[in-house]
Design an enzyme around this catalytic site. Sequence first.
Site, PDB file in Angstrom:
ATOM      1  N   ASP A  52       0.843  -1.140   0.076  1.00 20.38           N
ATOM      2  CA  ASP A  52       0.009  -0.175  -0.092  1.00 20.38           C
ATOM      3  C   ASP A  52       1.023   1.431  -0.025  1.00 20.38           C
ATOM      4  O   ASP A  52       2.083   1.153   0.422  1.00 20.38           O
ATOM      5  CB  ASP A  52      -0.994   0.080   1.306  1.00 20.38           C
ATOM      6  CG  ASP A  52      -1.826  -1.299   1.186  1.00 20.38           C
ATOM      7  OD1 ASP A  52      -2.188  -1.881   0.218  1.00 20.38           O
ATOM      8  OD2 ASP A  52      -2.438  -1.667   2.335  1.00 20.38           O
TER       9      ASP A  52
HETATM   10  N1  URA Z   1      -1.360  -6.016   3.807  1.00 25.82           N
HETATM   11  C1  URA Z   1      -1.755  -4.814   3.739  1.00 25.82           C
HETATM   12  O1  URA Z   1      -2.855  -4.554   4.462  1.00 25.82           O
HETATM   13  N2  URA Z   1      -1.012  -3.838   3.246  1.00 25.82           N
HETATM   14  C2  URA Z   1       0.088  -4.047   2.500  1.00 25.82           C
HETATM   15  O2  URA Z   1       0.694  -3.073   1.857  1.00 25.82           O
HETATM   16  C3  URA Z   1       0.516  -5.348   2.488  1.00 25.82           C
HETATM   17  C4  URA Z   1      -0.211  -6.248   3.105  1.00 25.82           C
END
Ligand code: URA
Length: 247
Positions: free
Chosen positions: A107
């Site tokens: 993310d």
């Molecule tokens: N899980 C999440 O919620 N975000 C990420 O970036 C990776 C795994």
Amino acid sequence: MKKTERLDKVLGHSGFGSRREIKELVRLGQVSVNAKRIKDSGVQVNPATDEILVNGEAAVYREYVYLMLHKPPGVVSATEDKKERTVIDLLGSGFDHLELFPVGRLDKDTEGLLLLTNDGKLTHQLLSPRKHVPKTYYADVEGTVTEEDIAQFLRGIELDDGYVTLPAELTIILRGEPNLGILSQIQVTIHEGKFHQIKRMFLAVGKNVVYLKRLSMGSLKLDDDLPIGEYRELSTDEVEALRNHEL
Ligand code: URA
């Protein structure tokens, strides 16, 4: 490997700049192949057998490049984006035209290990849902993470869309005390990669992830010495370990 490639591609993969810069080097007569000055940057060459020199310097061709990036928050895991800075924008110009891409996504606000490569086969292996490549994260979580959460993560968590996750190993590093404003600190290993998976797993048990960092993917561990926002090439051992499924 394909036997022949365009000269500008080979030089691009050898760190001699962008396609335009290489065209200029060729135009200026600074490039030779088997001791013959070349005038056309699109000519086919065999990087394994042809001697390619730029101003007398040998071009060392690498078909594949593998970078470990310590992803900072605020950049998106994409090769291009109309509005946002991407992980590819963090790389120096020497990596232009290598067509690197991130292996999976973190993310925008997630930090930590992100592999960048142009090796499609390895990428496919690492992301294949059948391979169950483990990914370990550190997180700060609002609320008190409990033994019951550990048990539920192991049984599988039903996400908001009804999907039940594969067993995940949750470890509590520090039990949060919401009354005292203390966050829980945890480590969790998952064996798949659903959208926002960690955040959604915690939401399903009523808790909010406020900080997330990926520590490892398969055998590859984020280098402790790699400052945030920086990257380095993988060692051949690291690449081999990933290739050989030493997960
Ligand atoms: N899980 C999440 O919620 N975000 C990420 O970036 C990776 C795994």
